[in-house]
Design a protein around this motif. Structure first.
Motif, PDB file in Angstrom:
ATOM      1  N   THR A   9      52.658 101.909  23.405  1.00  0.00           N
ATOM      2  CA  THR A   9      53.539 103.076  23.572  1.00  0.00           C
ATOM      3  C   THR A   9      53.229 103.820  24.871  1.00  0.00           C
ATOM      4  OG1 THR A   9      53.748 103.322  21.187  1.00  0.00           O
ATOM      5  CG2 THR A   9      54.230 105.279  22.507  1.00  0.00           C
ATOM      6  N   ASN A 208      56.585  97.032  13.785  1.00  0.00           N
ATOM      7  CA  ASN A 208      57.195  98.279  13.294  1.00  0.00           C
ATOM      8  C   ASN A 208      56.515  99.506  13.881  1.00  0.00           C
ATOM      9  OD1 ASN A 208      59.073  96.998  11.755  1.00  0.00           O
ATOM     10  ND2 ASN A 208      57.881  97.066   9.864  1.00  0.00           N
ATOM     11  N   ALA A 209      55.194  99.421  14.012  1.00  0.00           N
ATOM     12  CA  ALA A 209      54.456 100.569  14.555  1.00  0.00           C
ATOM     13  C   ALA A 209      54.804 100.782  16.031  1.00  0.00           C
ATOM     14  CB  ALA A 209      52.956 100.363  14.372  1.00  0.00           C
ATOM     15  N   ASP A 211      57.667  99.965  17.380  1.00  0.00           N
ATOM     16  CA  ASP A 211      59.035 100.515  17.361  1.00  0.00           C
ATOM     17  C   ASP A 211      59.030 102.009  17.028  1.00  0.00           C
ATOM     18  OD1 ASP A 211      59.979  98.042  17.974  1.00  0.00           O
ATOM     19  OD2 ASP A 211      60.632  97.533  15.945  1.00  0.00           O
ATOM     20  N   SER A 212      58.028 102.443  16.246  1.00  0.00           N
ATOM     21  CA  SER A 212      57.925 103.866  15.877  1.00  0.00           C
ATOM     22  C   SER A 212      57.044 104.648  16.842  1.00  0.00           C
ATOM     23  CB  SER A 212      57.345 104.001  14.473  1.00  0.00           C
ATOM     24  OG  SER A 212      58.114 103.296  13.545  1.00  0.00           O
ATOM     25  N   THR A 215      51.088 105.680  15.655  1.00  0.00           N
ATOM     26  CA  THR A 215      50.738 106.601  14.582  1.00  0.00           C
ATOM     27  C   THR A 215      49.935 107.749  15.169  1.00  0.00           C
ATOM     28  OG1 THR A 215      50.525 104.733  13.066  1.00  0.00           O
ATOM     29  CG2 THR A 215      49.517 106.804  12.373  1.00  0.00           C
ATOM     30  N   GLY A 228      53.422 109.824  17.729  1.00  0.00           N
ATOM     31  CA  GLY A 228      53.930 108.609  17.104  1.00  0.00           C
ATOM     32  C   GLY A 228      54.563 108.911  15.760  1.00  0.00           C
ATOM     33  N   LYS A 229      55.510 108.051  15.348  1.00  0.00           N
ATOM     34  CA  LYS A 229      56.261 108.326  14.115  1.00  0.00           C
ATOM     35  C   LYS A 229      55.916 107.363  12.972  1.00  0.00           C
ATOM     36  CE  LYS A 229      58.924 111.436  16.213  1.00  0.00           C
ATOM     37  NZ  LYS A 229      57.869 112.029  17.039  1.00  0.00           N
ATOM     38  N   TYR A 230      54.942 106.475  13.202  1.00  0.00           N
ATOM     39  CA  TYR A 230      54.662 105.481  12.167  1.00  0.00           C
ATOM     40  C   TYR A 230      53.909 106.079  10.975  1.00  0.00           C
ATOM     41  CZ  TYR A 230      53.665 100.952  10.063  1.00  0.00           C
ATOM     42  OH  TYR A 230      53.606  99.888   9.195  1.00  0.00           O
ATOM     43  N   SER A 232      54.646 108.153   8.809  1.00  0.00           N
ATOM     44  CA  SER A 232      55.441 108.261   7.572  1.00  0.00           C
ATOM     45  C   SER A 232      55.589 106.905   6.880  1.00  0.00           C
ATOM     46  CB  SER A 232      56.824 108.826   7.897  1.00  0.00           C
ATOM     47  OG  SER A 232      57.493 107.953   8.778  1.00  0.00           O
ATOM     48  N   GLN A 233      55.267 105.823   7.578  1.00  0.00           N
ATOM     49  CA  GLN A 233      55.377 104.501   6.949  1.00  0.00           C
ATOM     50  C   GLN A 233      54.044 103.968   6.433  1.00  0.00           C
ATOM     51  OE1 GLN A 233      57.962 101.621   9.055  1.00  0.00           O
ATOM     52  NE2 GLN A 233      58.341 103.259  10.512  1.00  0.00           N
TER      53      GLN A 233
END
Ligand SMILES: [Zn+2]
Length: 270
Positions: A9, A208-209, A211-212, A215, A228-230, A232-233
């Motif tokens: 990222t 996926n991480a 793409d988000s 974390t 980071g937005k991961y 929540s997953q």
């Protein structure tokens, strides 16, 4: 500590801003950050060099400079921040790359564990790191050969950068939950079906991480202050005493391979 998705990222965020930039010098504010050269040596070497590309190997950021490489490891709290001209100095700045157009790439690092080196080639990285998680060569045969003599727990094996590069504590826990393997199971006991599941889970979770944009638990941010937005997953990491999303039993935290490790005792039996 930033793991592969967070490092990726950072690279995606800085690359468009620094590519093709011409370096006029560097500034070193904390000597230990730069482990290969002195400030004056590196100033001489980098003057007038252009950044041709930026890539990643494991958790390392590689800035390509006309057949030479600036290799950066963020460790605990390192951040790379691009600044346009005439902006006030940043707190905790340890190293700065100064560009022709007066912009800068600034390495800030509160804890000072991050390291930067200037290298003629990438041998030292390739010698110490195992395969990339998305490498075509990562298959069950490779893992079987690497793990067959390892009596230690699978969690430690996933953290071992000389086997698969880039996985850290967060994603190791998530990968093992996804394939329903207890973190303390000896690595060498996994059969080829489980190894195949492990590879697929590693790739899908890391993808996926990425793409988000990673974390953010405590420290990680990129650009000036994006997170980071991961988070929540996440299914188990940092969820001690919360209910498992698969079985409603409670997630447990133990120490495994020297690290705080989260798992579901019902889904991941020993
Ligand atoms: Zn469960």
């Amino acid at each position: 500590m930033p793991e592969l998705p967070e490092v990726e990222t950072v690279i995606r965020s800085i690359t468009p801003k620094i590519i093709k930039q011409k370096i006029i010098g560097i500034k070193l504010n904390w000597d230990k950050t730069l482990y290969t050269h002195s400030e004056s040596e590196l100033n001489k070497s980098l003057k007038n060099k252009c950044i041709s590309s930026v890539s990643r190997r494991g958790k390392y950021i590689i800035i390509h400079l006309q057949n030479r490489f600036l290799i950066i490891h963020l460790r605990m709290t390192g951040k790379l921040i691009f600044q346009k001209k005439n902006i006030k100095p940043l707190q905790h700045s340890r190293f700065e790359i100064l560009f022709n157009d007066k912009s800068k790439l600034i390495f800030t690092d509160i804890r000072k564990f991050g390291r930067i080196g200037y290298h003629e080639n990438l041998n030292f990285l390739n010698n110490k790191l195992g395969l990339e998680p998305f490498s075509k060569n990562l298959n069950t045969k490779y893992l079987y050969n690497k793990l067959k003599l390892r009596p230690g727990p699978i969690k430690g094996t996933l953290l071992n950068q000389s086997i698969i590069a880039g996985i850290g504590n967060i994603y190791a826990d998530e990968i093992l939950f996804k394939i329903k393997v207890h973190p303390q199971i000896p690595a060498k006991t996994l059969n080829s079906k489980k190894l195949s599941e492990l590879i697929l889970a590693t790739q899908s979770i890391l993808k996926n991480a990425i793409d988000s944009m990673g974390t953010t638990i405590i420290n990680f941010s990129f650009d000036k202050n994006s997170s980071g937005k991961y988070g929540s997953q996440l299914k188990v990491f940092n969820k001690n005493n919360e209910k498992c999303q698969s079985c409603s039993n409670y997630i447990k935290k133990i120490k495994c391979a020297g690290r705080g490790t989260h798992f579901c005792p019902h889904c991941q039996k020993l």
